[in-house]
Design a protein around this motif. Structure first.
Motif, PDB file in Angstrom:
ATOM      1  N   GLU A 354     -11.753  56.891  48.432  1.00 26.79           N
ATOM      2  CA  GLU A 354     -11.130  57.940  47.624  1.00 26.79           C
ATOM      3  C   GLU A 354     -10.201  58.756  48.510  1.00 26.79           C
ATOM      4  O   GLU A 354     -10.545  59.074  49.648  1.00 26.79           O
ATOM      5  CB  GLU A 354     -12.186  58.854  46.993  1.00 26.79           C
ATOM      6  N   GLU A 355      -9.060  59.080  47.978  1.00 27.61           N
ATOM      7  CA  GLU A 355      -8.050  59.817  48.754  1.00 27.61           C
ATOM      8  C   GLU A 355      -7.341  60.814  47.844  1.00 27.61           C
ATOM      9  O   GLU A 355      -6.949  60.470  46.731  1.00 27.61           O
ATOM     10  CB  GLU A 355      -7.037  58.828  49.346  1.00 27.61           C
ATOM     11  N   ARG A 356      -7.261  62.062  48.328  1.00 34.90           N
ATOM     12  CA  ARG A 356      -6.540  63.087  47.566  1.00 34.90           C
ATOM     13  C   ARG A 356      -5.716  63.922  48.531  1.00 34.90           C
ATOM     14  O   ARG A 356      -6.127  64.157  49.663  1.00 34.90           O
ATOM     15  CB  ARG A 356      -7.505  64.003  46.808  1.00 34.90           C
ATOM     16  N   THR A 357      -4.569  64.352  48.075  1.00 37.35           N
ATOM     17  CA  THR A 357      -3.722  65.253  48.864  1.00 37.35           C
ATOM     18  C   THR A 357      -3.441  66.493  48.030  1.00 37.35           C
ATOM     19  O   THR A 357      -2.933  66.387  46.911  1.00 37.35           O
ATOM     20  CB  THR A 357      -2.404  64.573  49.260  1.00 37.35           C
ATOM     21  N   VAL A 358      -3.793  67.652  48.581  1.00 38.95           N
ATOM     22  CA  VAL A 358      -3.542  68.926  47.910  1.00 38.95           C
ATOM     23  C   VAL A 358      -2.285  69.521  48.518  1.00 38.95           C
ATOM     24  O   VAL A 358      -2.235  69.804  49.722  1.00 38.95           O
ATOM     25  CB  VAL A 358      -4.729  69.895  48.079  1.00 38.95           C
ATOM     26  N   GLY A 359      -1.256  69.706  47.703  1.00 39.07           N
ATOM     27  CA  GLY A 359       0.011  70.249  48.198  1.00 39.07           C
ATOM     28  C   GLY A 359      -0.085  71.733  48.498  1.00 39.07           C
ATOM     29  O   GLY A 359      -0.931  72.443  47.944  1.00 39.07           O
ATOM     30  N   PRO A 360       0.776  72.237  49.375  1.00 40.10           N
ATOM     31  CA  PRO A 360       0.755  73.665  49.714  1.00 40.10           C
ATOM     32  C   PRO A 360       1.083  74.555  48.526  1.00 40.10           C
ATOM     33  O   PRO A 360       0.627  75.692  48.456  1.00 40.10           O
ATOM     34  CB  PRO A 360       1.820  73.784  50.809  1.00 40.10           C
ATOM     35  N   GLY A 361       1.860  74.033  47.574  1.00 38.89           N
ATOM     36  CA  GLY A 361       2.184  74.827  46.380  1.00 38.89           C
ATOM     37  C   GLY A 361       0.950  75.114  45.550  1.00 38.89           C
ATOM     38  O   GLY A 361       0.741  76.229  45.072  1.00 38.89           O
ATOM     39  N   LEU A 362       0.106  74.084  45.363  1.00 37.05           N
ATOM     40  CA  LEU A 362      -1.139  74.266  44.617  1.00 37.05           C
ATOM     41  C   LEU A 362      -2.065  75.224  45.347  1.00 37.05           C
ATOM     42  O   LEU A 362      -2.735  76.063  44.740  1.00 37.05           O
ATOM     43  CB  LEU A 362      -1.827  72.915  44.400  1.00 37.05           C
ATOM     44  N   GLY A 363      -2.092  75.105  46.692  1.00 37.33           N
ATOM     45  CA  GLY A 363      -2.912  76.009  47.483  1.00 37.33           C
ATOM     46  C   GLY A 363      -2.448  77.445  47.354  1.00 37.33           C
ATOM     47  O   GLY A 363      -3.257  78.365  47.212  1.00 37.33           O
ATOM     48  N   GLN A 364      -1.122  77.663  47.371  1.00 30.27           N
ATOM     49  CA  GLN A 364      -0.585  79.016  47.223  1.00 30.27           C
ATOM     50  C   GLN A 364      -0.910  79.581  45.847  1.00 30.27           C
ATOM     51  O   GLN A 364      -1.218  80.768  45.707  1.00 30.27           O
ATOM     52  CB  GLN A 364       0.931  78.990  47.438  1.00 30.27           C
ATOM     53  N   ASP A 365      -0.884  78.727  44.835  1.00 34.52           N
ATOM     54  CA  ASP A 365      -1.231  79.164  43.488  1.00 34.52           C
ATOM     55  C   ASP A 365      -2.691  79.604  43.431  1.00 34.52           C
ATOM     56  O   ASP A 365      -3.029  80.602  42.779  1.00 34.52           O
ATOM     57  CB  ASP A 365      -0.980  78.023  42.500  1.00 34.52           C
TER      58      ASP A 365
END
Length: 531
Positions: A354-365
Motif C-alpha cells: 500500500e502506498e499513499r502520498t499526502v500533498g502539502p496542500g492537503l496538509g496545509q488545509d
C-alpha cells in the motif's frame, strides 16, 4: 492554602515561564532557529497529515522466511550428524519438513537423540508455551522427519519483523528526513510514514532491496553458456550480472556484508566515476585478506541481492580491510548503495502493498481547519468563563492560556510529532483545564452558601476540590496511557497531547490559579467573592 512564600511563588512563575519558552522556536522560521544554541532548537514536528509526505505499508515475504527456516534446519541436521559421525543419505527439505535417511539401522536411535537436541522450547524470556521449534519423528525405514510447526514459523516471522524495523529505521534516517514513523502493523507488516517526503520512489527503492551482500569467487573453469545448459557443478551456481550477462560463481561465501563496518560514496581517483568505498571490521578484514592472498590473478564477484554488481580481478592481496565497489554508478545510486550497506541487510524481502502520498496542500488545509477548531473552541470556553465567573473567570482564562503554552513547550522539549488528532487532544485539554477551575469555583460557591466568609470560602474551595480534580484527571491520564501503549499512529499522537495536557492542567489549577487568587486576596482583602 492561600499562603505562598516568596520562594515558592518565584518557583511557580519560573517553572511556567521556562516551560512556555520552549514553545518559542515554533514561531520562528526553521532556518533562523538552526543558528540558535542546540538546547534552544527543539520544536514541534508536524506529522504526515499536517505537512504531507509518504505512507508505505510493507509486507514481509513469509514464504522466504519459511524457506530460510527450513534451510537452517537442514544445515543444522547436516552439522549434527557429521559431528556425531552418523552416516546418512537423502537430506532434503520439502513442504514444512526436513527428511534424512540414516544409512545404518544401528545408528537410528543415536541419530534421533542427536537431532532432538535441535528442538528448543518456544516462548522466549516469558517462559515456555509448551510448544517446540521442531518435531522430530521416526517415519520408518530409517527415515527421520523433522517438522517445523506453524508456531515456530510465526515466531521466526515476528523476529524477522523486529529486525527489519530496526534496519528500515536506519535506512530511512540516513535519508535525512525528519521524525519518520516506523512501526509494526499486524503480524507480518511494517508501517512507514515519512513526513515531508513528497516523492516515495527513492524510498521504495531503498526499502525494497534486501541489500544482502556477498563476496564470492568466479569459477573460470565453467563457461556461463555450458552452465545455462544445465552443466553446473554442485558447488557452483549461475548468477546474473547487472549488465544482463551471467557468471558462474562458487557457492562458498568468502566474506558477507555483515562484516562491513562502514560504506561511503566517493569518486574514483583515476576515472572520476562514482564509487562506493567500504571498510571491513577486524574479522572481515582478516577473511578478506586471506581470500585475496590465496586467489591473486583470479576474479571475485561482489553480489548484491543475488546479482553481480562488480567482478574485478585480484591484482594483489588486499590486507588493509578496505576496498572499492565500482560499476556504472550515478552519484545518487552510489549514495543509496552506501546507505544500504551501512544500514545492513534485511533478513527477508519486503513488498510494498500500500502506498499513499499526502500533498502539502492537503496538509496545509488540515492545519487551517485544526487552527480554526482550536480558536473557536477556546473562544467559546473563554467567553463562558467570563460570563459565568466574571473576575475569577479572568483568572481561569489566564491559567488556560499558560496551560496551552506549557503543552506546546513540553511537546517541543520532547521533539514530539504533532498530528491532527494531537490538535484535537489540545482542544480537549482546554476543556479539561477549565473543568478543574469550574470544580474549584463551584466549591467556593457552596462554601459561601454554607455561611463562610470570602477568604475562608476561597481557601476551603481549593482544599476540598483537590481530591475530586485529582481523581478525574488521574482516570483520564490512565486512559491516555492505555491509548498510547496499545494505539498506533494518530491515536498515539492524541494520547501524548492529552497526557501532557493533563499534567500541565493539574499544575496550573493548583499552583498558578491558586497563586493568582492568593495575590488578589492579599491585595483586595475582599468581603465578598465576585464569582
Amino acid at each position: 492554602m492561600l499562603y505562598f512564600t516568596r520562594w515558592k511563588a518565584l518557583a511557580i512563575i519560573l517553572t511556567a515561564l521556562v516551560v512556555c519558552l520552549f514553545a518559542v522556536p515554533n514561531f520562528f522560521p526553521e532556518a533562523k532557529v538552526k543558528s540558535w544554541p542546540a538546547w534552544a532548537q527543539r520544536r514541534l514536528v508536524l506529522g504526515l497529515d499536517l505537512q504531507g509526505g509518504s505512507y508505505l505499508l510493507l509486507e514481509v515475504d513469509s514464504n522466504y522466511v519459511r524457506k530460510e527456516k527450513l534451510d537452517q534446519v537442514r544445515d543444522d541436521v547436516r552439522r549434527a550428524l557429521r559431528e556425531a559421525k552418523i552416516g546418512y543419505t537423502g537430506l532434503t527439505a520439502r513442504n514444512d519438513a526436513v527428511e534424512v535417511r540414516i544409512s545404518r539401522d544401528t545408528d537410528l536411535q543415536a541419530a534421533l537423540s542427536k537431532l532432538r537436541e535441535l528442538s528448543q522450547p518456544l516462548g522466549g524470556l516469558l517462559g515456555s508455551s509448551g510448544q517446540r521449534s521442531l518435531e522430530v519423528n521416526d517415519a520408518g525405514g530409517g527415515l527421520i522427519r523433522l517438522t517445523v510447526p506453524q508456531a515456530a514459523i510465526t515466531e521466526r516471522i515476528r523476529q524477522t519483523i523486529e529486525q527489519s524495523i530496526q534496519i528500515v529505521e536506519r535506512r530511512v534516517n540516513q535519508l535525512g528526513t525528519v521524525e519518520p514513523v516506523i512501526q509494526r502493523q499486524g503480524t507480518d507488516r511494517i508501517l512507514v510514514q515519512v513526513p515531508g517526503l513528497q516523492d516515495p520512489t527513492r524510498l521504495k527503492e531503498l526499502l525494497g532491496k534486501t541489500a544482502k551482500m556477498e563476496f564470492r569467487m568466479v569459477d573460470e573453469s565453467v563457461s556461463p553458456d555450458a552452465a545455462a545448459r544445465g552443466s553446473v557443478p554442485p558447488e557452483d551456481e549461475l548468477v546474473p550480472e547487472v549488465s544482463g550477462q551471467k557468471l558462474v560463481l562458487r557457492k562458498q561465501v568468502l566474506v558477507s556484508g555483515g562484516d562491513l563496518s562502514d560504506a561511503q560514496p566517493g569518486f574514483d581517483q583515476r576515472s572520476g566515476e562514482p564509487v562506493v568505498n567500504f571498510k571491513f571490521n577486524s574479522a572481515g578484514a582478516r577473511k578478506f585478506a586471506q581470500a585475496t592472498t590465496e586467489n591473486v590473478g583470479q576474479r571475485f564477484a561482489i553480489v548484491l541481492d543475488n546479482q553481480v554488481i562488480s567482478a574485478p580481478v585480484i591484482r594483489e592481496p588486499i590486507i588493509g580491510g578496505q576496498g572499492q565497489i565500482s560499476g556504472s554508478f550515478t552519484v545518487q545510486s552510489a549514495n543509496d548503495l552506501a546507505i544500504l550497506l551501512r544500514a545492513g541487510a534485511l533478513p527477508a524481502p519486503l513488498t510494498v502493498i500500500e502506498e499513499r502520498t499526502v500533498g502539502p496542500g492537503l496538509g496545509q488545509d488540515s492545519i487551517e481547519k485544526g487552527e480554526l477548531a482550536a480558536y473557536v473552541g477556546s473562544i467559546m470556553v473563554i467567553v463562558f468563563m467570563l460570563v459565568t465567573y466574571r473576575l475569577f473567570g479572568v483568572f481561569a482564562n489566564v491559567a488556560v492560556v499558560v496551560n496551552v503554552a506549557m503543552i506546546f513547550g513540553v511537546l517541543s522539549l520532547l521533539n514530539a510529532t504533532l498530528t491532527l488528532p494531537g490538535i484535537a487532544g489540545i482542544v480537549l485539554t482546554v476543556g479539561i483545564a477549565v473543568d478543574s477551575n469550574v470544580l474549584i469555583y463551584e466549591r467556593i460557591r457552596e462554601e459561601i452558601r454554607g455561611g463562610r466568609n470570602a477568604i475562608s470560602a476561597i481557601d476551603a474551595g481549593f482544599k476540598r476540590a483537590l481530591a475530586t480534580i485529582l481523581d478525574s484527571n488521574i482516570t483520564t491520564f490512565i486512559a491516555a496511557a492505555v491509548l498510547f501503549l496499545i494505539g498506533t499512529g494518530p491515536v498515539r499522537g492524541f494520547a501524548v497531547t492529552l497526557g501532557v495536557g493533563i499534567v500541565t492542567t493539574v499544575f496550573t489549577a493548583f499552583t498558578l490559579t491558586r497563586l493568582i487568587v492568593a495575590w488578589w486576596v492579599r491585595w483586595k482583602r475582599p468581603q465578598s467573592v465576585p464569582i
